[in-house]
Design a protein around this motif. Sequence first.
Motif, PDB file in Angstrom:
ATOM      1  N   MET A   1     -26.614  22.007  37.424  1.00 25.38           N
ATOM      2  CA  MET A   1     -25.468  21.173  37.072  1.00 25.38           C
ATOM      3  C   MET A   1     -24.621  22.323  35.822  1.00 25.38           C
ATOM      4  SD  MET A   1     -25.140  18.138  34.546  1.00 25.38           S
ATOM      5  CE  MET A   1     -24.148  16.907  35.105  1.00 25.38           C
ATOM      6  N   LEU A   2     -23.909  22.282  36.148  1.00 22.40           N
ATOM      7  CA  LEU A   2     -23.324  23.310  35.615  1.00 22.40           C
ATOM      8  C   LEU A   2     -22.439  23.148  34.065  1.00 22.40           C
ATOM      9  CD1 LEU A   2     -22.672  26.721  36.329  1.00 22.40           C
ATOM     10  CD2 LEU A   2     -20.902  26.040  36.512  1.00 22.40           C
ATOM     11  N   VAL A   3     -22.912  23.269  33.274  1.00 25.20           N
ATOM     12  CA  VAL A   3     -22.478  23.006  31.934  1.00 25.20           C
ATOM     13  C   VAL A   3     -20.720  23.937  31.523  1.00 25.20           C
ATOM     14  CG1 VAL A   3     -22.621  22.643  29.306  1.00 25.20           C
ATOM     15  CG2 VAL A   3     -24.741  21.513  30.908  1.00 25.20           C
ATOM     16  N   THR A   4     -19.618  22.978  31.570  1.00 26.65           N
ATOM     17  CA  THR A   4     -18.658  24.315  31.139  1.00 26.65           C
ATOM     18  C   THR A   4     -18.721  24.155  29.664  1.00 26.65           C
ATOM     19  OG1 THR A   4     -17.413  22.384  31.276  1.00 26.65           O
ATOM     20  CG2 THR A   4     -17.500  24.795  32.778  1.00 26.65           C
ATOM     21  N   LYS A   5     -17.655  24.982  28.846  1.00 23.41           N
ATOM     22  CA  LYS A   5     -17.398  25.180  27.313  1.00 23.41           C
ATOM     23  C   LYS A   5     -15.993  24.557  27.239  1.00 23.41           C
ATOM     24  CE  LYS A   5     -17.750  27.951  23.376  1.00 23.41           C
ATOM     25  NZ  LYS A   5     -18.064  29.486  22.915  1.00 23.41           N
ATOM     26  N   GLN A   6     -16.072  23.535  26.244  1.00 23.75           N
ATOM     27  CA  GLN A   6     -14.570  23.242  26.261  1.00 23.75           C
ATOM     28  C   GLN A   6     -13.982  24.120  24.734  1.00 23.75           C
ATOM     29  OE1 GLN A   6     -14.802  18.991  25.286  1.00 23.75           O
ATOM     30  NE2 GLN A   6     -15.776  18.348  27.973  1.00 23.75           N
ATOM     31  N   ARG A   7     -12.864  24.100  25.278  1.00 21.17           N
ATOM     32  CA  ARG A   7     -11.670  24.658  24.133  1.00 21.17           C
ATOM     33  C   ARG A   7     -11.296  23.972  23.673  1.00 21.17           C
ATOM     34  NH1 ARG A   7     -10.379  30.714  25.011  1.00 21.17           N
ATOM     35  NH2 ARG A   7     -11.711  30.400  23.243  1.00 21.17           N
ATOM     36  N   GLY A   8     -10.999  24.031  22.420  1.00 21.97           N
ATOM     37  CA  GLY A   8      -9.670  22.894  21.746  1.00 21.97           C
ATOM     38  C   GLY A   8      -9.490  23.426  20.168  1.00 21.97           C
ATOM     39  N   VAL A   9      -8.785  22.939  19.493  1.00 21.70           N
ATOM     40  CA  VAL A   9      -8.673  22.993  18.096  1.00 21.70           C
ATOM     41  C   VAL A   9      -9.183  22.739  16.922  1.00 21.70           C
ATOM     42  CG1 VAL A   9      -6.663  24.014  16.662  1.00 21.70           C
ATOM     43  CG2 VAL A   9      -5.949  22.761  19.317  1.00 21.70           C
ATOM     44  N   THR A  10      -9.625  22.943  16.272  1.00 22.70           N
ATOM     45  CA  THR A  10     -10.507  22.158  15.095  1.00 22.70           C
ATOM     46  C   THR A  10      -9.273  21.669  14.280  1.00 22.70           C
ATOM     47  OG1 THR A  10     -10.647  24.221  13.586  1.00 22.70           O
ATOM     48  CG2 THR A  10     -11.893  24.211  15.023  1.00 22.70           C
ATOM     49  N   LEU A  11      -9.913  20.878  13.139  1.00 25.47           N
ATOM     50  CA  LEU A  11      -8.937  20.022  12.460  1.00 25.47           C
ATOM     51  C   LEU A  11      -8.846  21.152  11.263  1.00 25.47           C
ATOM     52  CD1 LEU A  11      -8.121  17.301  11.680  1.00 25.47           C
ATOM     53  CD2 LEU A  11      -9.893  17.084   9.609  1.00 25.47           C
ATOM     54  N   LEU A  12      -9.690  21.878  10.791  1.00 21.42           N
ATOM     55  CA  LEU A  12      -8.674  22.958  10.211  1.00 21.42           C
ATOM     56  C   LEU A  12      -7.108  23.481  10.955  1.00 21.42           C
ATOM     57  CD1 LEU A  12      -9.031  24.124   7.330  1.00 21.42           C
ATOM     58  CD2 LEU A  12     -10.304  25.877   8.424  1.00 21.42           C
ATOM     59  N   GLU A  13      -7.566  24.489  12.059  1.00 16.78           N
ATOM     60  CA  GLU A  13      -7.085  25.004  12.783  1.00 16.78           C
ATOM     61  C   GLU A  13      -5.325  24.196  13.347  1.00 16.78           C
ATOM     62  OE1 GLU A  13      -9.775  28.217  15.192  1.00 16.78           O
ATOM     63  OE2 GLU A  13      -8.401  25.868  15.993  1.00 16.78           O
ATOM     64  N   LEU A  14      -5.487  22.949  13.077  1.00 16.85           N
ATOM     65  CA  LEU A  14      -3.949  21.750  13.676  1.00 16.85           C
ATOM     66  C   LEU A  14      -4.125  21.396  11.905  1.00 16.85           C
ATOM     67  CD1 LEU A  14      -3.322  20.499  15.279  1.00 16.85           C
ATOM     68  CD2 LEU A  14      -4.697  18.806  14.969  1.00 16.85           C
ATOM     69  N   VAL A  15      -4.156  21.779  10.231  1.00 14.35           N
ATOM     70  CA  VAL A  15      -3.512  21.429   9.112  1.00 14.35           C
ATOM     71  C   VAL A  15      -3.164  22.444   8.902  1.00 14.35           C
ATOM     72  CG1 VAL A  15      -4.039  21.019   7.218  1.00 14.35           C
ATOM     73  CG2 VAL A  15      -5.569  19.187   8.658  1.00 14.35           C
ATOM     74  N   ILE A  16      -3.946  23.937   9.250  1.00 14.11           N
ATOM     75  CA  ILE A  16      -2.789  24.731   9.172  1.00 14.11           C
ATOM     76  C   ILE A  16      -1.639  25.054   9.496  1.00 14.11           C
ATOM     77  CG2 ILE A  16      -3.092  27.826   9.280  1.00 14.11           C
ATOM     78  CD1 ILE A  16      -5.968  26.784   8.308  1.00 14.11           C
ATOM     79  N   GLY A  17      -1.568  25.003  11.069  1.00 12.41           N
ATOM     80  CA  GLY A  17      -0.309  25.095  11.565  1.00 12.41           C
ATOM     81  C   GLY A  17       0.967  24.055  11.541  1.00 12.41           C
ATOM     82  N   ILE A  18       0.072  22.872  10.913  1.00 16.17           N
ATOM     83  CA  ILE A  18       1.066  22.148  10.442  1.00 16.17           C
ATOM     84  C   ILE A  18       2.195  22.968   9.459  1.00 16.17           C
ATOM     85  CG2 ILE A  18       2.006  19.388  10.258  1.00 16.17           C
ATOM     86  CD1 ILE A  18      -0.721  18.100  11.579  1.00 16.17           C
ATOM     87  N   THR A  19       1.098  23.052   8.717  1.00 14.94           N
ATOM     88  CA  THR A  19       1.597  23.486   7.309  1.00 14.94           C
ATOM     89  C   THR A  19       2.405  23.948   7.421  1.00 14.94           C
ATOM     90  OG1 THR A  19      -0.515  22.726   6.606  1.00 14.94           O
ATOM     91  CG2 THR A  19       0.619  24.492   4.753  1.00 14.94           C
ATOM     92  N   VAL A  20       2.501  25.685   8.553  1.00 11.88           N
ATOM     93  CA  VAL A  20       3.103  26.485   8.466  1.00 11.88           C
ATOM     94  C   VAL A  20       4.508  26.155   9.046  1.00 11.88           C
ATOM     95  CG1 VAL A  20       3.633  28.828   9.754  1.00 11.88           C
ATOM     96  CG2 VAL A  20       0.813  28.224   9.081  1.00 11.88           C
ATOM     97  N   LEU A  21       4.305  25.215  10.253  1.00 15.80           N
ATOM     98  CA  LEU A  21       5.541  24.367  10.789  1.00 15.80           C
ATOM     99  C   LEU A  21       6.515  23.730   9.335  1.00 15.80           C
ATOM    100  CD1 LEU A  21       6.777  24.341  13.398  1.00 15.80           C
ATOM    101  CD2 LEU A  21       5.669  22.463  13.855  1.00 15.80           C
ATOM    102  N   ALA A  22       5.555  23.438   8.365  1.00 23.89           N
ATOM    103  CA  ALA A  22       5.855  22.499   7.787  1.00 23.89           C
ATOM    104  C   ALA A  22       6.883  23.479   7.011  1.00 23.89           C
ATOM    105  CB  ALA A  22       5.459  21.681   6.564  1.00 23.89           C
ATOM    106  N   VAL A  23       6.321  24.868   6.561  1.00 22.71           N
ATOM    107  CA  VAL A  23       7.232  25.616   5.509  1.00 22.71           C
ATOM    108  C   VAL A  23       8.606  26.027   5.969  1.00 22.71           C
ATOM    109  CG1 VAL A  23       6.277  28.375   4.605  1.00 22.71           C
ATOM    110  CG2 VAL A  23       5.130  26.033   3.912  1.00 22.71           C
ATOM    111  N   ALA A  24       8.043  26.751   7.658  1.00 26.32           N
ATOM    112  CA  ALA A  24       9.022  27.288   8.327  1.00 26.32           C
ATOM    113  C   ALA A  24      10.061  26.564   8.497  1.00 26.32           C
ATOM    114  CB  ALA A  24       8.828  27.988   9.625  1.00 26.32           C
TER     115      ALA A  24
END
Length: 180
Positions: A1-24
């Motif tokens: 069985m082949l296991v693939t590594k899932q890629r996603g965004v951490t909660l910290l990255e999501l909060v930082i992205g929303i903050t940058v978008l709000a400031v912009a």
Amino acid sequence: MLVTKQRGVTLLELVIGITVLAVALTLITAVLSPLFVRSTDPWHQVRAAELGHSLMNEILARSFDEQSDRSGGFLRCDEIALGAAPCTAEANFGPDAGETRLSFNDVDDFHGFGAEGADILTNILDDALSEAYRNYSAAVTVRYAGADFGLAQRQLKRIELVITTPTNSSIAFSAYKGNW
């Protein structure tokens, strides 16, 4: 069985992205909001010009003075040697006792007009224009101005009309009425 590594965004990255978008977005709206307010200025200026032109025409349609001969006579006020009455003293400008806008008969009756507030904005038939010109105001002053042109002081009256728009910009109109 082949296991693939899932890629996603951490909660910290999501909060930082929303903050940058709000400031912009905050910076963009702060820069553009004064433009939104000023975008109505030309429209208000046109409305003020319509109102000012109409009111000035109404004023200029009146006779020069209370003592003016309205039947087309040859005498004008202040020709005392010829038997005419003196022109109204500038201190007495304003509506005569019991006069309303509909019964104003000379230009100086409009002196002080508009001081009562925006409720006075009506057409010549006394129909209210308060809905059409909400938050607009008008102020009229009349004074003798013959000396401005080297004439006898009481030979000309200067009518000054100031229309104030809802954005607090003032548009001034002026005209002269002669005692000819």
